[in-house]
Design an enzyme around this catalytic site. Structure first.
Site, short mmCIF file in Angstrom:
data_model
loop_
_atom_site.label_atom_id
_atom_site.label_comp_id
_atom_site.label_asym_id
_atom_site.label_seq_id
_atom_site.Cartn_x
_atom_site.Cartn_y
_atom_site.Cartn_z
N SER A 26 6.53 -0.66 9.86
CA SER A 26 5.18 -0.52 9.34
C SER A 26 5.08 0.86 8.72
CB SER A 26 4.18 -0.62 10.51
OG SER A 26 2.93 -0.08 10.12
N HIS A 64 9.46 -3.55 3.25
CA HIS A 64 9.02 -3.75 1.86
C HIS A 64 10.22 -3.97 0.94
CE1 HIS A 64 5.52 -1.04 3.17
NE2 HIS A 64 4.92 -2.13 2.75
N MET A 90 0.85 -1.19 0.00
CA MET A 90 0.00 0.00 0.00
C MET A 90 0.89 1.25 0.00
SD MET A 90 -3.45 -0.95 2.00
CE MET A 90 -2.88 -0.81 3.66
O1 PAF Z 1 -0.19 -5.83 3.59
C1 PAF Z 1 -0.60 -4.89 2.87
O2 PAF Z 1 0.08 -3.89 2.65
C2 PAF Z 1 -1.99 -4.98 2.24
O3 PAF Z 1 -2.89 -5.60 3.10
C3 PAF Z 1 -1.98 -5.65 0.86
C4 PAF Z 1 -1.58 -7.11 0.94
C5 PAF Z 1 -1.04 -4.91 -0.08
C6 PAF Z 1 -3.39 -5.60 0.25
O4 PAF Z 1 -3.83 -4.29 0.12
#
Ligand code: PAF
Length: 278
Positions: free
Chosen positions: A185, A35, A28
């Protein structure tokens, strides 16, 4: 640079990439080192990598959480292309992903949604699976990468993939932490500096409880006492759970795969974390 906004463009590019093994990292946005670790792993294991950036409205049960969710598309694209300029980035608009109405479909979860995040955030996992299924349909990845911070989400996605016989391998990746142990996060940027520093106690507490043969009731008492010393942090839940069923365990068993999960709210931000018990 390959930044796509339209499903049609994704479709055309995927046709050309048909011969390649592909890895998908759904996000997101507001990317952090957690990430980037998923993206780096996807790059190691696949010939073509896709990162999606989409703040999915249907998985937010709380409108103010959605409004506050951080966005930084330009910086995200720069960070991804810092890993490899050939990585494909898909950052659609809401109307591209939900042309009719931003509404979640209904899935069945084998009870995995009845606890923890599912219990506290009604409809959340229907929203997650709605967007994940649309992204899988568009990209048809050989592998998809998810972090263990959202362990319940990971198990729900694995269960859905198995049940629906989707030919995508779900790769789970360990939690990446800030220097003080706080699980990374996108929401961490919303915390004040002081609270972000204080939040290191969450992982300290989990670490204390794991791997030392504590009874479940002692774990719960230890966690409750730790949170009582940090009154800004509301403890939403603390649960010792079986990793596969996500149901609360009757007792801690060193021979079984079990985890402790916590969720807390502080300064209007929800934080979650977990650790393997054995
Ligand atoms: O973990 C996340 O960032 C979200 O839940 C995802 C898997 C991208 C779905 O919107």
């Amino acid at each position: 640079m390959s930044l796509y906004r339209k499903l049609k463009e994704v479709h055309n590019t995927r046709q050309k990439q048909r011969a390649y093994q592909s890895g998908l990292v759904p996000t997101m946005g507001a990317l952090h080192q957690g990430h980037l670790a998923l993206i780096a792993q996807a790059k190691e294991e696949n010939e073509s990598v896709w990162v999606t950036i989409f703040v999915n409205p249907t998985q937010f049960n709380n409108p103010s959480d959605l409004d506050a969710y951080p966005e930084s598309l330009a910086a995200d694209v720069e960070a991804i292309h810092g890993i490899d300029p050939n990585i494909n980035v898909f950052a659609p608009t809401v109307s591209e992903m939900y042309p009719e109405k931003a509404e979640a479909s209904t899935f069945s979860f084998n009870g995995l949604d009845k606890v923890m995040e599912g219990a506290d955030r009604p409809g959340h996992f229907n929203g997650v699976l709605t967007i994940v299924s649309k992204l899988f349909e568009a990209i048809k990845p050989h592998r998809a990468y998810f972090g263990e911070k959202d362990f319940q989400q990971l198990q729900i996605i694995k269960n859905w993939v198995d049940k629906s016989a989707i030919p995508t391998t779900i790769v789970s990746c360990p939690i990446v932490r800030e220097a003080n142990g706080l699980a990374m996060s996108s929401r961490n940027v919303l915390l004040s500096k002081a609270v972000r520093a204080e939040a290191g106690f969450i992982f300290e507490t989990l670490k204390y409880c794991a791997g030392r043969g504590m009874k479940k009731t002692d774990i719960y008492t230890h966690i409750a006492n730790a949170f009582a010393k940090h009154p800004k942090f509301t403890l939403n839940y603390a649960m010792c759970v079986d990793e596969n069923t996500l149901q609360e365990v009757f007792e801690v068993n060193p021979h079984k795969k079990q985890r402790i999960f916590v969720a807390t709210s502080v300064e209007g931000v929800r934080l979650i974390d977990n650790i393997a018990l054995n």
